[in-house]
Write a protein that holds these residues in place. Sequence first.
Motif, PDB file in Angstrom:
ATOM      1  N   MET A 242       0.795  -1.224   0.000  1.00 40.76           N
ATOM      2  CA  MET A 242       0.000   0.000   0.000  1.00 40.76           C
ATOM      3  C   MET A 242       0.832   1.282   0.000  1.00 40.76           C
ATOM      4  SD  MET A 242      -3.333   1.106   2.258  1.00 40.76           S
ATOM      5  CE  MET A 242      -4.225  -0.379   1.811  1.00 40.76           C
ATOM      6  N   PRO A 243       1.961   1.362   0.741  1.00 38.08           N
ATOM      7  CA  PRO A 243       2.730   2.611   0.649  1.00 38.08           C
ATOM      8  C   PRO A 243       3.094   2.969  -0.785  1.00 38.08           C
ATOM      9  CG  PRO A 243       3.526   1.267   2.455  1.00 38.08           C
ATOM     10  CD  PRO A 243       2.565   0.410   1.681  1.00 38.08           C
ATOM     11  N   CYS A 244       3.406   1.981  -1.591  1.00 36.94           N
ATOM     12  CA  CYS A 244       3.726   2.229  -2.993  1.00 36.94           C
ATOM     13  C   CYS A 244       2.462   2.512  -3.794  1.00 36.94           C
ATOM     14  CB  CYS A 244       4.472   1.026  -3.571  1.00 36.94           C
ATOM     15  SG  CYS A 244       4.858   1.133  -5.334  1.00 36.94           S
ATOM     16  N   ALA A 245       1.400   1.734  -3.575  1.00 38.61           N
ATOM     17  CA  ALA A 245       0.165   1.877  -4.350  1.00 38.61           C
ATOM     18  C   ALA A 245      -0.469   3.247  -4.177  1.00 38.61           C
ATOM     19  CB  ALA A 245      -0.827   0.790  -3.940  1.00 38.61           C
ATOM     20  N   LEU A 246      -0.310   3.867  -3.009  1.00 38.75           N
ATOM     21  CA  LEU A 246      -0.937   5.165  -2.778  1.00 38.75           C
ATOM     22  C   LEU A 246      -0.412   6.237  -3.729  1.00 38.75           C
ATOM     23  CD1 LEU A 246      -1.063   5.280   1.138  1.00 38.75           C
ATOM     24  CD2 LEU A 246      -2.962   4.905  -0.440  1.00 38.75           C
ATOM     25  N   LEU A 247       0.791   6.063  -4.231  1.00 36.24           N
ATOM     26  CA  LEU A 247       1.327   7.036  -5.182  1.00 36.24           C
ATOM     27  C   LEU A 247       0.570   7.030  -6.500  1.00 36.24           C
ATOM     28  CD1 LEU A 247       5.160   6.516  -4.633  1.00 36.24           C
ATOM     29  CD2 LEU A 247       3.811   8.511  -3.947  1.00 36.24           C
ATOM     30  N   HIS A 248      -0.178   5.972  -6.771  1.00 28.53           N
ATOM     31  CA  HIS A 248      -0.953   5.897  -8.006  1.00 28.53           C
ATOM     32  C   HIS A 248      -2.243   6.700  -7.898  1.00 28.53           C
ATOM     33  CE1 HIS A 248      -2.456   4.308 -11.788  1.00 28.53           C
ATOM     34  NE2 HIS A 248      -3.577   3.939 -11.188  1.00 28.53           N
ATOM     35  N   LEU A 249      -2.720   6.923  -6.686  1.00 25.00           N
ATOM     36  CA  LEU A 249      -3.961   7.675  -6.513  1.00 25.00           C
ATOM     37  C   LEU A 249      -3.676   9.170  -6.639  1.00 25.00           C
ATOM     38  CD1 LEU A 249      -5.536   5.763  -3.497  1.00 25.00           C
ATOM     39  CD2 LEU A 249      -6.055   5.484  -5.919  1.00 25.00           C
ATOM     40  N   PRO A 250      -4.582   9.928  -7.246  1.00 22.24           N
ATOM     41  CA  PRO A 250      -4.370  11.372  -7.363  1.00 22.24           C
ATOM     42  C   PRO A 250      -4.191  12.009  -5.982  1.00 22.24           C
ATOM     43  CG  PRO A 250      -6.227  10.672  -8.708  1.00 22.24           C
ATOM     44  CD  PRO A 250      -5.845   9.489  -7.875  1.00 22.24           C
TER      45      PRO A 250
ATOM     46  N   GLN B 271       5.690   1.409 -11.086  1.00 22.10           N
ATOM     47  CA  GLN B 271       5.732   0.523  -9.924  1.00 22.10           C
ATOM     48  C   GLN B 271       4.510   0.741  -9.027  1.00 22.10           C
ATOM     49  OE1 GLN B 271       9.491   1.826  -8.428  1.00 22.10           O
ATOM     50  NE2 GLN B 271      10.637   0.860 -10.116  1.00 22.10           N
ATOM     51  N   ALA B 272       4.114   1.998  -8.842  1.00 25.77           N
ATOM     52  CA  ALA B 272       2.929   2.298  -8.034  1.00 25.77           C
ATOM     53  C   ALA B 272       1.679   1.702  -8.667  1.00 25.77           C
ATOM     54  CB  ALA B 272       2.781   3.805  -7.860  1.00 25.77           C
ATOM     55  N   LYS B 273       1.574   1.793  -9.977  1.00 26.60           N
ATOM     56  CA  LYS B 273       0.411   1.208 -10.647  1.00 26.60           C
ATOM     57  C   LYS B 273       0.407  -0.311 -10.503  1.00 26.60           C
ATOM     58  CE  LYS B 273      -2.306   1.162 -14.903  1.00 26.60           C
ATOM     59  NZ  LYS B 273      -2.663  -0.273 -14.769  1.00 26.60           N
ATOM     60  N   SER B 274       1.575  -0.929 -10.546  1.00 22.62           N
ATOM     61  CA  SER B 274       1.663  -2.370 -10.376  1.00 22.62           C
ATOM     62  C   SER B 274       1.181  -2.781  -8.982  1.00 22.62           C
ATOM     63  CB  SER B 274       3.102  -2.838 -10.591  1.00 22.62           C
ATOM     64  OG  SER B 274       3.235  -4.215 -10.334  1.00 22.62           O
ATOM     65  N   ALA B 275       1.607  -2.051  -7.971  1.00 23.13           N
ATOM     66  CA  ALA B 275       1.160  -2.348  -6.602  1.00 23.13           C
ATOM     67  C   ALA B 275      -0.340  -2.118  -6.468  1.00 23.13           C
ATOM     68  CB  ALA B 275       1.932  -1.485  -5.607  1.00 23.13           C
TER      69      ALA B 275
END
Length: 614
Positions: A324-332, A370-374
């Motif tokens: 999640m720390p990485c995935a949050l970078l994909h959200l606006p 990488q964020a989108k992948s997570a």
Amino acid sequence: MTSRLPYLLFALVAAAASGSAAQRNAAKESVLIEPQRITEHRNGDDLLTAGLGLDGLRGMVAPAFADPDHPTPAELRRRAIWNNWRGIADLSPGGGYGQAYGSVADVPGREFAAFAKLEGASQPHRVLLQVPDSFDLEKRCVVVTASSGSRGIYGSIAVAGAWGLPKGCAVAYTDKGAGTDYYDLDTRTGVRLDGTRGQSDEERLAFVPEVSGTSSGVAFKHAHSTDNPEADWGRHVKQAAEFALSALGRAYPQARPFTFANTRVIAVGISNGGGAVLRAAELEGSGADKDWLDAVVAGEPNVYMPSNGGTTLYDVTTEAALLMPCALLHLPVESLPQPPLRAQAEPLWTARCAALKTAGLVEGAEAKAQAKSAYDQLRSRGWTDQALTAGALSVGFDLWRAVAVTYASAYSGAGAGGHPCGYSFSAQNADFSPRAATSAERQAWWSDGSGIPPGAGVGIIDSKLAAPDLTLPGLQCLRALLDQPDDSAFKKGLAATAASLPRKGLPVVVIHGTDDGLVPQAFTSAPYVAASKAAGRDVSYWQVKHAQHFDGFLALPAYGARYVALLPYVYAALDQVSAQLDGKGKKPTDAVIEPTPRGAGTVDKGQFAIPVQP
């Protein structure tokens, strides 16, 4: 005034043990109730707020100890109640608590406290009964509850106490084998029944772990009891109800006996407490007490139903801790409420993406990919954007790691110093290295702790810290425990937390926020409700839009503006099942509720869309 009563040993007679989880939990067992402590609470020291009232609960500074090294039981109780109210309810001036919904009434009465113990357990759990002076002997009512999270004995006071006490019901609490009875390994001191600290070789304490001569730091019951308390949550709740009947007999000897046949028992809890009351819903009594429980209300429950897509919280937590720390970078950026220290967090999130790439856990050459992948991995597992957005709070407060570390120890049956991934707990220096706790820190643990470090001066010691992403190796170890053989201690402990169906004919209402980012409904409530309905059980399901997991964090402006409180709907469900039991209302119906967040304004009663029975 305080008195102590002799030891009481009594038997709970239930169905014989067999293969099913419900039948195993209902097995005959002995319960040892330690000497009870009875206290009176009147004239500025009531049951519900310890005399603080709404203004005192809203105070930004905890009630002080006159002598920090020697707080009194009354001071510890008041501070514990202050902390537990603030950890559960939205008490912010714009939130509407005490005006638009909820109660902080001055409720005088008595408290009966004791230790209870499950057959086969190594450690006791706390039970407490609050008996208001307004208790109605002609309409006997007990609300039984379990603390949310791993909180101490007052952990559900804002849930069950706030609804039941003003109505004249007695309220029975259990810490369900967790709680804030922290044991200091350096001084060999633990917590007495009254919250003060004592030496383990002098008297009975709430928790005394097995320790080696070289052990240091802090041990706490959820992680180090070796009992896997989550597997027995339902039994803890049932014991609290048994204790309530026993204590009521002492409170009103002229009105004995108090039995399940002549006393209404409604169970309510949220989060882990919600899971606990659903586990209690599985249990049948025996003879005249077969239908010992009259109704159940569970808010945002952590419940594992191993069918219909149910997933353990441990699986959800360890995956979120990694990705999640990485995935949050994909959200606006504009879509996320601002977690604490957001500006400082984003570079760490970017570093996590790079570390995940190196570990082969995400794809992409740069942080954006990488964020989108997570993000895609979490979405494929059932996470919604709403849950991911609210999950930013759990990332910001390091909750994923805190939960995973504690639960891994519990499922493995590990004692102090035996964590499967080498974690331990201690007071810490500024550089996060372990140190001995001070006397004042130790004295405050019982009232200030949440039952899971970090917090109250106790931190997580990670033996696997390594650059560049310091916590990643430990998290990978925690995640890898899921790959152990099914006959491993960890996997058997995890499997033992599976829920069964509620008892036939028992009214159950499950309430869950659609934006819950800690215990997402897709993994917990939805599978439980689906399995229960398919089996013809009497379960109603309220889904509350714009509600996340933590009412207490709505005091943060960005969260209060976009989210709504869940507690009003828990109280409303209690009102409806109570009316149903009185024959004055129909069964609660399924509902998708869409209240309006307050934005920059103030909550008023009209903003709560409570489902009305047809």
